[in-house]
Motif scaffolding. Structure first.
Motif, PDB file in Angstrom:
ATOM      1  N   VAL A 280       0.844  -1.193   0.000  1.00 10.94           N
ATOM      2  CA  VAL A 280       0.000   0.000   0.000  1.00 10.94           C
ATOM      3  C   VAL A 280       0.878   1.241   0.000  1.00 10.94           C
ATOM      4  O   VAL A 280       1.764   1.383   0.846  1.00 10.94           O
ATOM      5  CB  VAL A 280      -0.941   0.017   1.223  1.00 10.94           C
ATOM      6  N   LEU A 281       0.619   2.138  -0.952  1.00 14.01           N
ATOM      7  CA  LEU A 281       1.313   3.421  -1.016  1.00 14.01           C
ATOM      8  C   LEU A 281       0.355   4.506  -0.584  1.00 14.01           C
ATOM      9  O   LEU A 281      -0.815   4.506  -0.985  1.00 14.01           O
ATOM     10  CB  LEU A 281       1.793   3.703  -2.444  1.00 14.01           C
ATOM     11  N   SER A 282       0.851   5.452   0.196  1.00 13.24           N
ATOM     12  CA  SER A 282       0.005   6.541   0.672  1.00 13.24           C
ATOM     13  C   SER A 282       0.614   7.881   0.303  1.00 13.24           C
ATOM     14  O   SER A 282       1.827   8.063   0.394  1.00 13.24           O
ATOM     15  CB  SER A 282      -0.166   6.469   2.203  1.00 13.24           C
ATOM     16  N   GLY A 283      -0.244   8.800  -0.105  1.00 18.04           N
ATOM     17  CA  GLY A 283       0.215  10.143  -0.435  1.00 18.04           C
ATOM     18  C   GLY A 283       0.431  10.317  -1.926  1.00 18.04           C
ATOM     19  O   GLY A 283       0.977   9.447  -2.605  1.00 18.04           O
ATOM     20  N   ALA A 284      -0.036  11.460  -2.442  1.00 20.37           N
ATOM     21  CA  ALA A 284       0.039  11.711  -3.878  1.00 20.37           C
ATOM     22  C   ALA A 284       1.473  11.713  -4.387  1.00 20.37           C
ATOM     23  O   ALA A 284       1.764  11.184  -5.461  1.00 20.37           O
ATOM     24  CB  ALA A 284      -0.646  13.046  -4.202  1.00 20.37           C
ATOM     25  N   ALA A 285       2.402  12.300  -3.629  1.00 28.21           N
ATOM     26  CA  ALA A 285       3.796  12.396  -4.081  1.00 28.21           C
ATOM     27  C   ALA A 285       4.422  11.014  -4.218  1.00 28.21           C
ATOM     28  O   ALA A 285       5.100  10.720  -5.211  1.00 28.21           O
ATOM     29  CB  ALA A 285       4.604  13.263  -3.124  1.00 28.21           C
ATOM     30  N   ALA A 286       4.197  10.144  -3.229  1.00 27.77           N
ATOM     31  CA  ALA A 286       4.767   8.799  -3.267  1.00 27.77           C
ATOM     32  C   ALA A 286       4.178   7.990  -4.409  1.00 27.77           C
ATOM     33  O   ALA A 286       4.891   7.250  -5.116  1.00 27.77           O
ATOM     34  CB  ALA A 286       4.525   8.086  -1.939  1.00 27.77           C
ATOM     35  N   ILE A 287       2.870   8.112  -4.628  1.00 28.17           N
ATOM     36  CA  ILE A 287       2.226   7.366  -5.715  1.00 28.17           C
ATOM     37  C   ILE A 287       2.720   7.860  -7.068  1.00 28.17           C
ATOM     38  O   ILE A 287       3.018   7.069  -7.970  1.00 28.17           O
ATOM     39  CB  ILE A 287       0.701   7.503  -5.614  1.00 28.17           C
TER      40      ILE A 287
ATOM     41  N   VAL B   6      -3.323  12.650  -8.347  1.00 31.34           N
ATOM     42  CA  VAL B   6      -1.919  12.251  -8.409  1.00 31.34           C
ATOM     43  C   VAL B   6      -1.238  12.806  -9.650  1.00 31.34           C
ATOM     44  O   VAL B   6      -0.272  13.552  -9.575  1.00 31.34           O
ATOM     45  CB  VAL B   6      -1.783  10.717  -8.363  1.00 31.34           C
ATOM     46  N   ILE B   7      -1.735  12.446 -10.827  1.00 29.55           N
ATOM     47  CA  ILE B   7      -1.137  12.906 -12.076  1.00 29.55           C
ATOM     48  C   ILE B   7      -2.192  12.841 -13.168  1.00 29.55           C
ATOM     49  O   ILE B   7      -2.962  11.889 -13.236  1.00 29.55           O
ATOM     50  CB  ILE B   7       0.101  12.056 -12.445  1.00 29.55           C
ATOM     51  N   THR B   8      -2.258  13.855 -14.000  1.00 25.94           N
ATOM     52  CA  THR B   8      -3.228  13.864 -15.084  1.00 25.94           C
ATOM     53  C   THR B   8      -2.702  13.070 -16.263  1.00 25.94           C
ATOM     54  O   THR B   8      -1.510  12.767 -16.355  1.00 25.94           O
ATOM     55  CB  THR B   8      -3.530  15.298 -15.543  1.00 25.94           C
TER      56      THR B   8
ATOM     57  N   PRO C 276      -7.135  11.304   5.113  1.00 30.52           N
ATOM     58  CA  PRO C 276      -6.259  12.454   4.932  1.00 30.52           C
ATOM     59  C   PRO C 276      -5.541  12.468   3.596  1.00 30.52           C
ATOM     60  O   PRO C 276      -5.117  13.516   3.141  1.00 30.52           O
ATOM     61  CB  PRO C 276      -5.253  12.308   6.086  1.00 30.52           C
ATOM     62  N   GLU C 277      -5.362  11.338   2.925  1.00 29.28           N
ATOM     63  CA  GLU C 277      -4.613  11.320   1.680  1.00 29.28           C
ATOM     64  C   GLU C 277      -5.037  10.135   0.826  1.00 29.28           C
ATOM     65  O   GLU C 277      -5.656   9.185   1.303  1.00 29.28           O
ATOM     66  CB  GLU C 277      -3.111  11.256   1.955  1.00 29.28           C
ATOM     67  N   CYS C 278      -4.700  10.226  -0.468  1.00 29.79           N
ATOM     68  CA  CYS C 278      -5.042   9.143  -1.383  1.00 29.79           C
ATOM     69  C   CYS C 278      -4.071   7.991  -1.208  1.00 29.79           C
ATOM     70  O   CYS C 278      -3.003   8.129  -0.622  1.00 29.79           O
ATOM     71  CB  CYS C 278      -5.003   9.655  -2.824  1.00 29.79           C
ATOM     72  N   SER C 279      -4.447   6.830  -1.722  1.00 29.77           N
ATOM     73  CA  SER C 279      -3.590   5.657  -1.598  1.00 29.77           C
ATOM     74  C   SER C 279      -3.713   4.807  -2.845  1.00 29.77           C
ATOM     75  O   SER C 279      -4.623   4.975  -3.653  1.00 29.77           O
ATOM     76  CB  SER C 279      -3.961   4.839  -0.351  1.00 29.77           C
ATOM     77  N   ALA C 280      -2.745   3.893  -3.008  1.00 20.72           N
ATOM     78  CA  ALA C 280      -2.739   3.003  -4.166  1.00 20.72           C
ATOM     79  C   ALA C 280      -2.114   1.690  -3.758  1.00 20.72           C
ATOM     80  O   ALA C 280      -1.401   1.597  -2.753  1.00 20.72           O
ATOM     81  CB  ALA C 280      -1.965   3.633  -5.329  1.00 20.72           C
TER      82      ALA C 280
END
Length: 242
Positions: free
Chosen positions: A104-111, A138-140, A220-224
């Motif tokens: 599991v990855l958390s946070g837009a920057a990490a993803i 995260v990214i367009t 609090p943040e998105c995840s992937a």
């Protein structure tokens, strides 16, 4: 000494070495040597005054120090990029050693970093399933194309995407898809995707993939999820078939 003398000279244009020596902790000879160094480096200029004594003036900090500052910033960006790449490689090696099928990855920057790195590691193809979303946290699509897809196509990596038909209901989205197809991307259209957005890269050693997770209300943040190759077998082939 040069730094201290330059700072004094900034506030005291057309100064003599003796004048600056009175304002500093150095003697006149030390200040004169520092001024000569500043002139040699382009940080100050010297001209004779009416009293036959050399007067010095500091060069504009923006013009004199701007290139040095930009060089240091560029070096810092390269170091930051290297640290990020090494951190991702370390994480990838640790995850592989542990045998965990899903991470599991958390946070837009990490993803975003993982997504770009995963695509950059592809040697055969990058396959993407993209449902239409109102917000890209995260990214367009356009940013991903500019950041990595142009590079991949120049390397001969095949790009295959499956998009939902709703994409084509929006003129700007349809134009984007048409432009990417004209550049050589293989784009398929379906009524509905079987799973949320998924991106997969392929190389001789296997495949790796990533898919987003639904964001819970109040989270609090998105995840992937970073998915190991074994879990991709049979999960996505039908979507990219043809």
């Amino acid at each position: 000494m040069e730094d201290a003398v330059y700072r004094l000279l900034v506030d005291r244009p057309d100064s003599e070495p003796a004048t600056l020596a009175g304002e500093s902790t150095g003697c006149a000879e030390d200040v004169a040597r520092a001024l000569d160094v500043l002139v040699e480096r382009g940080l100050a200029s010297a001209r004779p005054g009416g009293d036959a004594v050399i007067h010095y003036r500091a060069a504009s900090p923006v013009l004199a120090l701007g290139p040095l500052l930009e060089s240091r910033r560029a070096s810092l960006r390269r170091v930051e990029s290297l640290v990020t790449t090494l951190a991702e490689r370390h994480r990838s090696a640790q995850a592989h050693a542990s045998g965990a099928p899903v991470e599991v990855l958390s946070g837009a920057a990490a993803i975003r970093r993982r997504l770009l790195l995963m695509q950059d590691q592809a040697t055969i193809e990058v396959c993407t399933m993209m449902p239409l979303r109102e917000v890209h946290s995260v990214i367009t699509v356009e940013d991903n194309h500019d950041a990595i897809e142009d590079v991949l196509m120049r390397r001969g990596i095949a790009l295959r995407s499956v998009i939902e038909r709703d994409w084509l209901e929006r003129p700007e989205m349809a134009a984007t898809a048409a432009a990417y197809a004209a550049q050589g991307q293989h784009i398929s259209v379906v009524d509905e995707l079987p799973i949320p957005d998924l991106r997969r890269e392929s190389r001789p050693s296997g495949r790796a993939g990533m898919r987003s997770r639904a964001r819970r209300r109040g989270a609090p943040e998105c995840s992937a999820l970073s998915v190991a190759p074994a879990m991709l077998t049979g999960l996505t082939e039908g979507g990219w078939a043809g």
